[in-house]
Design a protein around this motif. Structure first.
Motif, PDB file in Angstrom:
ATOM      1  N   SER A 185      99.672 -40.010  55.366  1.00  0.00           N
ATOM      2  CA  SER A 185     100.052 -39.755  56.760  1.00  0.00           C
ATOM      3  C   SER A 185     101.519 -40.113  57.025  1.00  0.00           C
ATOM      4  O   SER A 185     102.005 -39.926  58.132  1.00  0.00           O
ATOM      5  CB  SER A 185      99.133 -40.554  57.697  1.00  0.00           C
ATOM      6  OG  SER A 185      99.215 -41.927  57.371  1.00  0.00           O
ATOM      7  N   GLY A 186     102.226 -40.609  56.032  1.00  0.00           N
ATOM      8  CA  GLY A 186     103.636 -40.977  56.234  1.00  0.00           C
ATOM      9  C   GLY A 186     104.550 -39.759  56.264  1.00  0.00           C
ATOM     10  O   GLY A 186     104.097 -38.614  56.119  1.00  0.00           O
ATOM     11  N   ALA A 187     105.841 -40.011  56.473  1.00  0.00           N
ATOM     12  CA  ALA A 187     106.833 -38.928  56.558  1.00  0.00           C
ATOM     13  C   ALA A 187     106.826 -38.106  55.267  1.00  0.00           C
ATOM     14  O   ALA A 187     106.688 -38.655  54.166  1.00  0.00           O
ATOM     15  CB  ALA A 187     108.218 -39.529  56.785  1.00  0.00           C
ATOM     16  N   GLU A 188     107.006 -36.771  55.435  1.00  0.00           N
ATOM     17  CA  GLU A 188     106.920 -35.854  54.296  1.00  0.00           C
ATOM     18  C   GLU A 188     107.917 -36.225  53.186  1.00  0.00           C
ATOM     19  O   GLU A 188     107.579 -36.192  51.999  1.00  0.00           O
ATOM     20  CB  GLU A 188     107.150 -34.414  54.808  1.00  0.00           C
ATOM     21  CG  GLU A 188     106.757 -33.296  53.846  1.00  0.00           C
ATOM     22  CD  GLU A 188     105.407 -33.510  53.128  1.00  0.00           C
ATOM     23  OE1 GLU A 188     104.430 -33.942  53.786  1.00  0.00           O
ATOM     24  OE2 GLU A 188     105.350 -33.263  51.896  1.00  0.00           O
ATOM     25  N   ALA A 189     109.128 -36.619  53.591  1.00  0.00           N
ATOM     26  CA  ALA A 189     110.160 -36.954  52.593  1.00  0.00           C
ATOM     27  C   ALA A 189     109.691 -38.141  51.733  1.00  0.00           C
ATOM     28  O   ALA A 189     109.914 -38.157  50.510  1.00  0.00           O
ATOM     29  CB  ALA A 189     111.470 -37.295  53.282  1.00  0.00           C
ATOM     30  N   VAL A 191     106.527 -38.966  51.176  1.00  0.00           N
ATOM     31  CA  VAL A 191     105.405 -38.518  50.338  1.00  0.00           C
ATOM     32  C   VAL A 191     105.963 -37.855  49.071  1.00  0.00           C
ATOM     33  O   VAL A 191     105.517 -38.141  47.948  1.00  0.00           O
ATOM     34  CB  VAL A 191     104.504 -37.520  51.120  1.00  0.00           C
ATOM     35  CG1 VAL A 191     103.378 -36.995  50.231  1.00  0.00           C
ATOM     36  CG2 VAL A 191     103.923 -38.178  52.372  1.00  0.00           C
ATOM     37  N   GLN A 192     106.973 -36.991  49.268  1.00  0.00           N
ATOM     38  CA  GLN A 192     107.583 -36.300  48.119  1.00  0.00           C
ATOM     39  C   GLN A 192     108.188 -37.293  47.142  1.00  0.00           C
ATOM     40  O   GLN A 192     108.040 -37.187  45.936  1.00  0.00           O
ATOM     41  CB  GLN A 192     108.677 -35.319  48.607  1.00  0.00           C
ATOM     42  CG  GLN A 192     108.136 -34.038  49.228  1.00  0.00           C
ATOM     43  CD  GLN A 192     106.997 -33.422  48.391  1.00  0.00           C
ATOM     44  OE1 GLN A 192     107.029 -33.397  47.157  1.00  0.00           O
ATOM     45  NE2 GLN A 192     105.942 -32.970  49.082  1.00  0.00           N
ATOM     46  N   LYS A 193     108.877 -38.298  47.706  1.00  0.00           N
ATOM     47  CA  LYS A 193     109.544 -39.297  46.863  1.00  0.00           C
ATOM     48  C   LYS A 193     108.513 -40.073  46.031  1.00  0.00           C
ATOM     49  O   LYS A 193     108.711 -40.300  44.833  1.00  0.00           O
ATOM     50  CB  LYS A 193     110.333 -40.259  47.786  1.00  0.00           C
ATOM     51  CG  LYS A 193     111.119 -41.314  47.085  1.00  0.00           C
ATOM     52  CD  LYS A 193     112.399 -40.755  46.480  1.00  0.00           C
ATOM     53  CE  LYS A 193     113.093 -41.788  45.620  1.00  0.00           C
ATOM     54  NZ  LYS A 193     114.129 -41.232  44.764  1.00  0.00           N
ATOM     55  N   VAL A 194     107.403 -40.442  46.679  1.00  0.00           N
ATOM     56  CA  VAL A 194     106.349 -41.185  45.967  1.00  0.00           C
ATOM     57  C   VAL A 194     105.789 -40.329  44.828  1.00  0.00           C
ATOM     58  O   VAL A 194     105.574 -40.812  43.718  1.00  0.00           O
ATOM     59  CB  VAL A 194     105.233 -41.620  46.951  1.00  0.00           C
ATOM     60  CG1 VAL A 194     103.951 -41.954  46.230  1.00  0.00           C
ATOM     61  CG2 VAL A 194     105.692 -42.816  47.769  1.00  0.00           C
ATOM     62  N   LYS A 195     105.593 -39.019  45.106  1.00  0.00           N
ATOM     63  CA  LYS A 195     105.055 -38.130  44.062  1.00  0.00           C
ATOM     64  C   LYS A 195     106.032 -38.038  42.891  1.00  0.00           C
ATOM     65  O   LYS A 195     105.628 -38.075  41.729  1.00  0.00           O
ATOM     66  CB  LYS A 195     104.747 -36.752  44.654  1.00  0.00           C
ATOM     67  CG  LYS A 195     103.476 -36.813  45.497  1.00  0.00           C
ATOM     68  CD  LYS A 195     103.034 -35.470  46.001  1.00  0.00           C
ATOM     69  CE  LYS A 195     101.718 -35.617  46.769  1.00  0.00           C
ATOM     70  NZ  LYS A 195     101.491 -34.547  47.722  1.00  0.00           N
ATOM     71  N   GLU A 196     107.327 -37.921  43.229  1.00  0.00           N
ATOM     72  CA  GLU A 196     108.356 -37.878  42.168  1.00  0.00           C
ATOM     73  C   GLU A 196     108.311 -39.151  41.319  1.00  0.00           C
ATOM     74  O   GLU A 196     108.310 -39.095  40.090  1.00  0.00           O
ATOM     75  CB  GLU A 196     109.741 -37.872  42.824  1.00  0.00           C
ATOM     76  CG  GLU A 196     110.452 -36.544  42.859  1.00  0.00           C
ATOM     77  CD  GLU A 196     111.677 -36.678  43.754  1.00  0.00           C
ATOM     78  OE1 GLU A 196     112.478 -37.615  43.567  1.00  0.00           O
ATOM     79  OE2 GLU A 196     111.802 -35.834  44.670  1.00  0.00           O
ATOM     80  N   LEU A 197     108.272 -40.303  42.011  1.00  0.00           N
ATOM     81  CA  LEU A 197     108.266 -41.588  41.287  1.00  0.00           C
ATOM     82  C   LEU A 197     107.008 -41.725  40.437  1.00  0.00           C
ATOM     83  O   LEU A 197     107.038 -42.297  39.347  1.00  0.00           O
ATOM     84  CB  LEU A 197     108.385 -42.759  42.271  1.00  0.00           C
ATOM     85  CG  LEU A 197     109.747 -42.890  42.959  1.00  0.00           C
ATOM     86  CD1 LEU A 197     109.685 -43.887  44.111  1.00  0.00           C
ATOM     87  CD2 LEU A 197     110.811 -43.329  41.953  1.00  0.00           C
ATOM     88  N   SER A 198     105.907 -41.146  40.925  1.00  0.00           N
ATOM     89  CA  SER A 198     104.663 -41.197  40.170  1.00  0.00           C
ATOM     90  C   SER A 198     104.788 -40.344  38.897  1.00  0.00           C
ATOM     91  O   SER A 198     104.387 -40.757  37.811  1.00  0.00           O
ATOM     92  CB  SER A 198     103.529 -40.728  41.073  1.00  0.00           C
ATOM     93  OG  SER A 198     102.459 -40.284  40.339  1.00  0.00           O
TER      94      SER A 198
END
Ligand SMILES: Cc1cc2nc3c(=O)[nH]c(=O)nc-3n(C[C@H](O)[C@H](O)[C@H](O)COP(=O)(O)OP(=O)(O)OC[C@H]3O[C@@H](n4cnc5c(N)ncnc54)[C@H](O)[C@@H]3O)c2cc1C
Length: 338
Positions: A185-189, A191-198
């Motif tokens: 539910s957090g800001a889209e940017a 969410v994207q950053k977390v996916k990249e880091l993952s």
């Protein structure tokens, strides 16, 4: 023991302005708030949002309003007690004795409750076993991020706080991010950053998972999580962080014998005193016919409650009505007398 004319409960806009009004008429006060900073809803819920209905201020953010209110009370050297929730109330002779969660004690002539919608408290893990680790290796907010350096951290939650801290702490620590849903539910940017880091292996992401247990002697040593489909995983961790948002609690104030109606305190509109003599309520927490839950109403209520406090602090003196433009005494208190 802290001794003052008035104790204000709540450092939201209403409590802050009431401190100003008390200072102007020569009364001193101390302010207690459960949060770690002043500003109430304005700072906790909408610091960057513009407000358009503060009289004579066409536009200001929640943060700007708070910093101006703090600037306005600077001459009065008001003492703040933050991170403290008010707990116990006792009448001693003609004064009030108040105790807080951190064992602070106050001896005051009157009390102004400016508690808004209640004290903001973190929503916690549902597991009882989490309690014993609270504030030593399991936290719901971060005060000093340096303690997490080079450690193994398990962050639970899917909103902005969980994502922002996962991103931030992954720079210096090993981070597991666990969320009970697939989407965040957090800001889209973020969410994207977390996916990249993952994808880069810098954050271990577990979705559709919830906490199932915490292990450790004095400190957390391992955490167990359970997938929606039943699979259980256990991994070593030094710290557990839970970011599930805030809930508002009126807490022990509910047991003080005040007339409460739908979580608000009934007051008279002459001086905003409650059914208990010497205890006043202003701002979002008070109710009376026609009440508007607006900051400007809280300012008016604070001005009248401050005057209501006068007779308890100085029973032998008469309060004179004065304007700041012409009152020498008020100007002296403000430190502006030429
Ligand atoms: C998103 C949003 C937008 C808004 N926009 C506007 C707007 O444009 N204009 C407007 O006029 N109003 C607006 N409001 C409403 C406005 O913010 C409130 O009316 C105002 O904050 C009430 O001020 P208060 O000081 O009474 O309470 P609060 O701001 O709620 O502050 C109360 C404080 O008391 C503390 N507290 C409570 N109980 C205890 C306890 N037992 N011990 C210690 N501390 C305690 C809390 O931690 C809190 O800091 C908005 C509200 C929201 C949520």
């Amino acid at each position: 023991m802290n001794k003052a004319d008035v104790l204000i409960i709540g450092a939201g806009p209403t409590g802050l302005f009431c401190a100003h009004q008390l200072g102007l008429i020569g009364l001193n006060c101390e302010i207690v708030d459960n949060l770690d900073k002043a500003g109430g809803q304005c700072i906790e819920l909408y610091p960057d949002k513009p407000i358009y209905d503060i009289p004579a201020v066409p536009e200001c953010t929640g943060e700007e309003l708070t910093s101006n209110l703090l600037k306005q009370i600077k001459p009065f050297n008001v003492k703040f007690h933050l991170n403290e929730r008010v707990e116990e109330l006792k009448k001693v002779d003609n004064r009030w004795n108040v105790k807080t969660s951190g064992n602070q004690e106050f001896d005051v002539a009157s009390i102004v409750i400016a508690g808004g919608v209640g004290s903001f408290e973190p929503r916690k893990f549902p597991l009882k076993e989490c309690e014993k680790f609270e504030n030593n290796s399991l936290f719901y907010s971060i005060k000093d991020k340096s303690i997490f350096k080079d450690k193994n951290i398990s962050i639970f939650g899917g909103g902005d706080s969980a994502l922002d801290w996962a991103i931030e702490l992954s720079k210096t620590s090993k981070v597991n991010l666990i969320h009970r849903r697939d989407g965040f539910s957090g800001a889209e940017a973020s969410v994207q950053k977390v996916k990249e880091l993952s994808e880069q292996g810098k954050i271990n992401l577990f979705t559709k998972c919830q906490i199932d247990g915490v292990k450790g002697q004095n400190k957390v040593e391992a955490v167990k999580i359970k997938h929606d489909e039943g699979e259980i995983k256990e991994f070593k961790t030094d710290y557990v962080l839970g970011f599930f948002g805030l809930i508002m609690q009126l807490g022990p104030i509910l047991d003080w014998g005040l007339n409460i109606d739908k979580k608000t305190i009934e007051v008279n509109t002459e001086n905003f005193e409650t059914n208990i003599k010497g205890i006043f309520a202003i701002g979002d927490i008070c109710s009376y016919p026609g009440k508007l839950k607006l900051i400007l109403s809280g300012f008016h209520e604070g001005a009248l409650a401050a005057r209501g406090c006068f007779k308890y602090a100085k029973p032998d003196e008469k309060l004179r009505f004065e304007f700041t433009t012409t009152s020498k005494a008020a100007q002296e208190r403000l430190g502006v007398k030429k």
